[in-house]
Design an enzyme around this catalytic site. Structure first.
Site, mmCIF file in Angstrom:
data_model
loop_
_atom_site.group_PDB
_atom_site.id
_atom_site.type_symbol
_atom_site.label_atom_id
_atom_site.label_comp_id
_atom_site.label_asym_id
_atom_site.label_seq_id
_atom_site.Cartn_x
_atom_site.Cartn_y
_atom_site.Cartn_z
ATOM 1 N N ALA A 19 0.850 -1.201 0.000
ATOM 2 C CA ALA A 19 0.000 0.000 0.000
ATOM 3 C C ALA A 19 0.883 1.247 0.000
ATOM 4 O O ALA A 19 2.040 1.196 0.442
ATOM 5 C CB ALA A 19 -0.878 -0.019 1.242
ATOM 6 N N GLY A 41 0.831 -5.126 1.029
ATOM 7 C CA GLY A 41 -0.301 -5.175 0.097
ATOM 8 C C GLY A 41 0.081 -5.825 -1.223
ATOM 9 O O GLY A 41 -0.778 -6.394 -1.915
ATOM 10 N N GLU A 93 4.307 -4.868 7.341
ATOM 11 C CA GLU A 93 3.373 -3.904 7.952
ATOM 12 C C GLU A 93 3.669 -3.653 9.424
ATOM 13 O O GLU A 93 3.573 -2.528 9.916
ATOM 14 C CB GLU A 93 1.929 -4.426 7.824
ATOM 15 C CG GLU A 93 1.300 -4.251 6.458
ATOM 16 C CD GLU A 93 1.598 -5.410 5.516
ATOM 17 O OE1 GLU A 93 2.553 -6.174 5.771
ATOM 18 O OE2 GLU A 93 0.877 -5.545 4.518
ATOM 19 N N GLU A 126 -0.358 -9.307 -0.651
ATOM 20 C CA GLU A 126 -1.811 -9.555 -0.556
ATOM 21 C C GLU A 126 -2.438 -9.637 -1.946
ATOM 22 O O GLU A 126 -3.276 -10.501 -2.220
ATOM 23 C CB GLU A 126 -2.473 -8.461 0.290
ATOM 24 C CG GLU A 126 -2.206 -8.684 1.786
ATOM 25 C CD GLU A 126 -2.598 -7.525 2.671
ATOM 26 O OE1 GLU A 126 -2.344 -6.366 2.286
ATOM 27 O OE2 GLU A 126 -3.151 -7.761 3.754
HETATM 28 C C1 LIG Z 1 10.262 -1.558 -1.289
HETATM 29 C C2 LIG Z 1 11.583 -1.370 -0.618
HETATM 30 C C3 LIG Z 1 12.183 -2.715 -0.223
HETATM 31 C C4 LIG Z 1 12.541 -0.658 -1.619
HETATM 32 O O1 LIG Z 1 13.754 -0.353 -0.994
HETATM 33 P P1 LIG Z 1 14.825 0.609 -1.720
HETATM 34 O O2 LIG Z 1 15.978 0.697 -0.797
HETATM 35 O O3 LIG Z 1 15.041 0.142 -3.108
HETATM 36 O O4 LIG Z 1 14.115 2.024 -1.867
HETATM 37 P P2 LIG Z 1 13.621 3.022 -0.742
HETATM 38 O O5 LIG Z 1 13.287 2.314 0.505
HETATM 39 O O6 LIG Z 1 14.567 4.160 -0.661
HETATM 40 O O7 LIG Z 1 12.250 3.524 -1.379
HETATM 41 C C5 LIG Z 1 12.235 4.308 -2.568
HETATM 42 C C6 LIG Z 1 11.167 5.360 -2.421
HETATM 43 O O8 LIG Z 1 9.891 4.715 -2.354
HETATM 44 C C7 LIG Z 1 9.205 5.102 -1.156
HETATM 45 N N1 LIG Z 1 8.398 3.948 -0.730
HETATM 46 C C8 LIG Z 1 8.809 2.701 -0.566
HETATM 47 N N2 LIG Z 1 7.786 1.901 -0.220
HETATM 48 C C9 LIG Z 1 6.698 2.704 -0.175
HETATM 49 C C10 LIG Z 1 5.333 2.476 0.132
HETATM 50 N N3 LIG Z 1 4.874 1.239 0.429
HETATM 51 N N4 LIG Z 1 4.500 3.515 0.097
HETATM 52 C C11 LIG Z 1 4.943 4.747 -0.224
HETATM 53 N N5 LIG Z 1 6.235 5.045 -0.523
HETATM 54 C C12 LIG Z 1 7.076 4.023 -0.496
HETATM 55 C C13 LIG Z 1 10.304 5.467 -0.184
HETATM 56 O O9 LIG Z 1 9.810 6.309 0.811
HETATM 57 C C14 LIG Z 1 11.287 6.151 -1.128
HETATM 58 O O10 LIG Z 1 10.805 7.438 -1.401
HETATM 59 P P3 LIG Z 1 11.448 8.714 -0.703
HETATM 60 O O11 LIG Z 1 10.806 9.865 -1.361
HETATM 61 O O12 LIG Z 1 11.107 8.622 0.756
HETATM 62 O O13 LIG Z 1 12.913 8.596 -0.947
HETATM 63 C C15 LIG Z 1 11.440 -0.473 0.624
HETATM 64 O O14 LIG Z 1 11.114 0.819 0.217
HETATM 65 C C16 LIG Z 1 10.401 -0.945 1.598
HETATM 66 O O15 LIG Z 1 10.651 -1.814 2.381
HETATM 67 N N6 LIG Z 1 9.225 -0.314 1.534
HETATM 68 C C17 LIG Z 1 8.172 -0.491 2.515
HETATM 69 C C18 LIG Z 1 7.368 -1.694 2.243
HETATM 70 C C19 LIG Z 1 6.220 -1.768 3.203
HETATM 71 O O16 LIG Z 1 6.290 -1.419 4.353
HETATM 72 N N7 LIG Z 1 5.105 -2.255 2.698
HETATM 73 C C20 LIG Z 1 3.879 -2.373 3.434
HETATM 74 C C21 LIG Z 1 3.050 -1.186 3.231
HETATM 75 S S1 LIG Z 1 1.604 -1.166 4.229
HETATM 76 C C22 LIG Z 1 0.541 -2.214 3.417
HETATM 77 O O17 LIG Z 1 0.861 -2.714 2.398
HETATM 78 C C23 LIG Z 1 -0.793 -2.368 4.076
HETATM 79 C C24 LIG Z 1 -1.666 -3.441 3.492
HETATM 80 O O18 LIG Z 1 -1.462 -4.647 4.148
HETATM 81 C C25 LIG Z 1 -3.133 -3.214 3.741
HETATM 82 C C26 LIG Z 1 -3.659 -1.954 3.306
HETATM 83 C C27 LIG Z 1 -5.102 -1.919 3.658
HETATM 84 C C28 LIG Z 1 -5.447 -0.531 3.911
HETATM 85 C C29 LIG Z 1 -6.715 -0.492 4.659
HETATM 86 C C30 LIG Z 1 -6.875 0.876 5.150
HETATM 87 C C31 LIG Z 1 -7.686 0.845 6.365
HETATM 88 C C32 LIG Z 1 -7.546 2.153 7.049
HETATM 89 C C33 LIG Z 1 -8.647 2.315 7.908
HETATM 90 C C34 LIG Z 1 -8.564 3.582 8.653
HETATM 91 C C35 LIG Z 1 -9.889 4.195 8.559
HETATM 92 C C36 LIG Z 1 -10.153 4.873 9.798
HETATM 93 C C37 LIG Z 1 -11.429 5.616 9.680
HETATM 94 O O19 LIG Z 1 -12.415 4.991 9.347
HETATM 95 O O20 LIG Z 1 -11.400 6.818 9.937
#
Ligand SMILES: CC(C)(COP(=O)(O)OP(=O)(O)OC[C@H]1O[C@@H](n2cnc3c(N)ncnc32)[C@H](O)[C@@H]1OP(=O)(O)O)[C@@H](O)C(=O)NCCC(=O)NCCSC(=O)C[C@@H](O)CCCCCCCCCCCCC(=O)O
Ligand SMILES: NC(=O)c1ccc[n+]([C@@H]2O[C@H](COP(=O)([O-])OP(=O)(O)OC[C@H]3O[C@@H](n4cnc5c(N)ncnc54)[C@H](O)[C@@H]3O)[C@@H](O)[C@H]2O)c1
Length: 723
Positions: free
Chosen positions: A60, A101, A124, A104
């Site tokens: 996500a 995600g 996450e 997922e």
């Molecule tokens: C992917 C990586 C391994 C890459 O590593 P690398 O070293 O190559 O690069 P960087 O880490 O430098 O990243 C480059 C660049 O990309 C940005 N970035 C990386 N990942 C993300 C991301 N997932 N989202 C956004 N941006 C990302 C990073 O910041 C860099 O940019 P910058 O400008 O900062 O230099 C590595 O990046 C990594 O490990 N990433 C994280 C992976 C991760 O954590 N993934 C999980 C994400 S959470 C998720 O997926 C959730 C899902 O399970 C479910 C979603 C359901 C949502 C439901 C919502 C319900 C909410 C309810 C609330 C409501 C409340 C109400 O009602 O009011």
């Protein structure tokens, strides 16, 4: 954001959202449209989902979570239901990473194949949430409960081979992933899909769930002390075995919502981006990571084979960078080489390195007893005693010995880089590279630029940090830089609390309950009471006074010398088996409170006429943290740190500040700057002899606003640019 490509009878949906294919709104829309379009096209017999660029999908879009109420439809679960309900088989073809995600999405597909170099995981929990698009309900149906609990609660990534072994993947591919996906798709066309839909199958080992849960819970509570998300992850996986699929998915949604709105997740998401922003350095002259090229570093020298020099050498050789280690004393050199070999043996024992890799590291390490041997290296890191005159002598000599392009770095923990640089004729090539002890373990590298350090020199040491796997932050020179300067206020308050009523174990316990990995007195025993003593003696010498255990004030500044009394008793910490605590030689990891130390403290108080009283935990936290926070604002005001995120990263990686509390600056922003300012003023009035309580101007300015100023705007108030 999702390219739709027809290739013979297949529809290829290629996620195209650089740099890491996060599942932003347009990607989610694109996936739903693609699946619908492919199902409506009679020519299409199967669908492949793949990622463009270096990775399948990073999950996500974390940035959307800060305004979760505005997360637009389709949400990830409805994207997933469209995929799962597709009448034509959907195959995910994974390369690089499938995370959160992203994994997922793959679990919604009917089949999953991956390149052998691919890695999958649910990170996450590392941002304080759980896999909230049915990941906690679907994974156990493939891998079983115990494995799912471990993988989800730890956030660890696994390789394709292991993912295949645990049923997550249907095939591991060695060839081109798209071509293999096309071949795979052709083979599964026409096969029944229902048994491939995870929402239609049961968790196999459901009857064991309570026992599996209890074991996992006990482990998680110990390993991730104080953190909420790992426990929620386990609960959600447990639900997958105790409830219907739909009910468990609804509960998962309730749990992720609660987590996402909570303080820990907000702090962890902040920490994720803060860490990445630290590498985006910028100098006041405008030079930055975007416009400055680093020089090539192919060989290095390290001077001093003591605690730090040996550790730094390990960091370099581990990254394949040759090192010449120089010691003045051949015996110390031999000891240093043995230490390095021992550290690498430890890595082999822990299976972090093979014996062959260790041998390769040792091959590129050479010892020497003369600086002349460094004539040809590209970069030198000096790690001799913390003594300005000694360091100046060494730098002057290096300037003569080394080729003109060699960068000269100092690992000094406190000294002014300009004063070291002025001993050379190349101040543009002099820079601080401040490692934290133990250097081969601690992830932080605090690089320090002086007034003459060139952008290329900065770029080179920032790149070096990345190469050796450090989280690297750039700061401006001043006494103690950002880390030690701000941490010193924290430590000073901890020592004053000893004089007012606490014992070391009281303070350590409160700060550990707050989330610090170790309290300040356990840290002091680990790094050595003698090290702190030496630094205090140097500071006193430089200020022109003699520091003794009788000293209480100097220049109107309160000083606590309890630690110096321990030093005089030969209690240096773990290395002597006694320090703030005592240690059983067979278990040096377990500090035991010592009544002798309590006696030393009580005697000290009696001698100095200090009244003792009971100090509440809240005061311990405030005194230690707010004193540091006030100094952090000064550091920001003086532009020693460029942004508050840099300070927080330094505290997280240098002093084990809990990531789930963000760092001192983030913590202050959550407490509210008005409250922090009020308490700083209160303690300033109560303790007029501690200059670290003089309120920072920047803090005052920010606190005077009727509304809280967001952290991202604090910088705008530096130098009176905003009042
Ligand atoms: C992917 C990586 C391994 C890459 O590593 P690398 O070293 O190559 O690069 P960087 O880490 O430098 O990243 C480059 C660049 O990309 C940005 N970035 C990386 N990942 C993300 C991301 N997932 N989202 C956004 N941006 C990302 C990073 O910041 C860099 O940019 P910058 O400008 O900062 O230099 C590595 O990046 C990594 O490990 N990433 C994280 C992976 C991760 O954590 N993934 C999980 C994400 S959470 C998720 O997926 C959730 C899902 O399970 C479910 C979603 C359901 C949502 C439901 C919502 C319900 C909410 C309810 C609330 C409501 C409340 C109400 O009602 O009011
Ligand atoms: N120990 C820590 O926790 C820590 C953390 C960060 C930074 N530092 C800084 O790192 C530097 C080194 O600290 P340390 O704890 O490793 O000290 P240490 O006493 O363990 O090692 C210093 C080494 O330098 C050698 N040495 C002295 N003069 C020399 C010379 N002229 N040529 C070659 N070798 C010489 C000594 O023989 C000794 O082995 C200091 O500036 C210190 O402030 C220390």
């Amino acid at each position: 954001m999702v390219d739709y490509i027809i290739d013979q009878n297949l529809a290829i949906l290629a996620v195209n959202n650089p740099p890491v294919n996060a599942l932003s709104h347009h990607v989610r829309e694109g996936l739903v449209e693609g699946i619908k379009k492919a199902n409506a096209n009679d020519q299409v017999t199967a669908i492949v989902i793949i990622g463009k660029g270096k990775i399948f999908c990073s999950g996500a879009d974390i940035r959307e979570f800060s305004n979760h109420a505005a997360i637009k439809d389709p949400v990830l679960t409805s994207v997933g239901h469209t995929i799962e309900n597709s009448g034509k088989p959907v195959i995910s073809a994974i390369h690089g990473n499938a995370l959160g995600g992203g994994l997922e999405v793959a679990l919604f597909c009917h089949y999953r194949i991956a390149s052998e170099s691919a890695r999958v995981g649910f990170p996450e929990v590392l941002i304080g949430i759980l896999p909230g698009a049915e990941g906690t309900v679907r994974l156990p149906r493939l891998s079983g409960l115990s494995f799912a609990m471990d993988m989800i609660a730890s956030g660890k990534q696994i390789n394709a081979k292991d993912a295949f072994k645990h049923g997550i993947l249907d095939k591991v591919c060695t060839g081109n992933i798209l071509e293999e996906a096309k071949d795979f798709a052709k083979k599964v066309i026409g096969q029944p899909l229902d048994s491939r839909r995870l929402s239609r199958i049961n968790v196999e080992d459901a009857s064991n769930v309570d026992a599996v849960f209890e074991v996992a819970l006990a482990q998680v509570k110990k390993k991730y002390k104080g953190q909420i998300a790992p426990i929620y992850c386990l609960k959600s996986v447990r639900n997958s075995a105790k409830m219907s699929f739909d009910k468990a998915a609804a509960e998962e949604r309730r749990l992720i919502t609660e987590l996402m709105l909570g303080y820990q997740s907000i702090a962890l998401r902040y920490s994720f981006f803060a860490e990445r922003s630290a590498s985006k350095w910028r100098l006041p002259c405008g030079a930055s990571v975007n416009n400055t090229k680093p020089s090539k570093i192919e060989s290095t020298g390290v001077i001093g084979a003591g605690t730090m020099g040996s550790g730094i050498a390990v960091c370099l050789i581990r990254a394949g960078i040759p090192v010449i280690l120089v010691e003045k004393d051949p015996k110390m050199l031999e000891k240093g080489m043995e230490t390095i070999s021992g550290i690498l043996d430890g890595s082999v024992k822990l299976k972090r390195m093979t014996p062959g890799q260790k041998a390769k590291c040792m091959e590129i390490l050479k010892g020497a007893t003369s600086l002349d041997k460094l004539s040809n290296v590209d970069l030198v890191i000096e790690a001799v005693y913390e003594n300005l005159e000694l360091k100046r002598q060494i730098f002057a000599q290096l300037d003569k010995v080394c080729k003109p392009s060699t960068l000269l770095c100092s690992n000094t923990s406190t000294l002014d880089i300009d004063k070291i640089a002025s001993a050379t004729n190349r101040p543009d090539k002099v820079v601080g590279t401040h490692f934290f002890a133990p250097a081969f373990i601690m992830r932080l590298l605090e690089n320090v630029y002086g007034s003459k350090t060139s952008p290329t020199t900065v770029a080179t040491v920032m790149e070096l940090g990345r190469r050796i796997g450090k989280v690297t932050v750039l700061v401006k020179t001043c006494y103690g830089f950002v880390g030690n300067r701000t941490h010193q206020c924290f430590g000073a308050e901890a020592s004053f609390l000893l004089e007012e009523g606490c014992l070391p174990q009281d303070i350590d316990q409160v700060l550990e309950e707050f989330g610090m990995a170790m309290g300040p007195f356990k840290v002091s025993d680990l790094s050595g009471i003698d090290v702190g003593w030496r630094i205090r003696q140097e500071v006193a010498k430089a200020a022109g006074f003699k520091l003794t255990t009788e000293t209480r004030y100097h220049n109107g500044e309160r000083i606590s010398t309890v630690g110096d009394s321990l030093f005089e008793m030969g209690r240096y910490g773990i290395k002597t088996g006694k320090g703030w605590y005592k240690y059983d030689p067979t278990n040096l990891r377990k500090p035991v409170p010592d009544s002798d130390v309590a006696d030393v403290i009580l005697d000290h108080c009696a001698k100095m006429g200090l009244q003792r009283c009971k100090i509440p935990p809240q005061e311990i936290i405030e005194r230690c943290l707010f004193a540091a926070v006030n100094e952090c604002f000064r550091v920001l005001e003086e532009r020693v740190a460029e942004k508050p995120e840099d300070i927080d990263v330094i505290w997280q990686y240098g002093f084990s500040f809990p990531r789930y509390a963000g760092g001192p600056m983030f913590y202050a922003s959550q407490v509210g700057l008005k409250r922090v300012y009020e308490r700083v003023c209160f303690y300033h009035e109560k303790f007029p002899y501690s200059s670290h309580w003089i309120p920072s101007d920047l803090l005052r300015k920010l606190a005077s606003h009727s509304v809280e100023i967001p952290m991202s705007q604090w910088k705008e108030f530096v130098n009176g640019s905003k009042l």
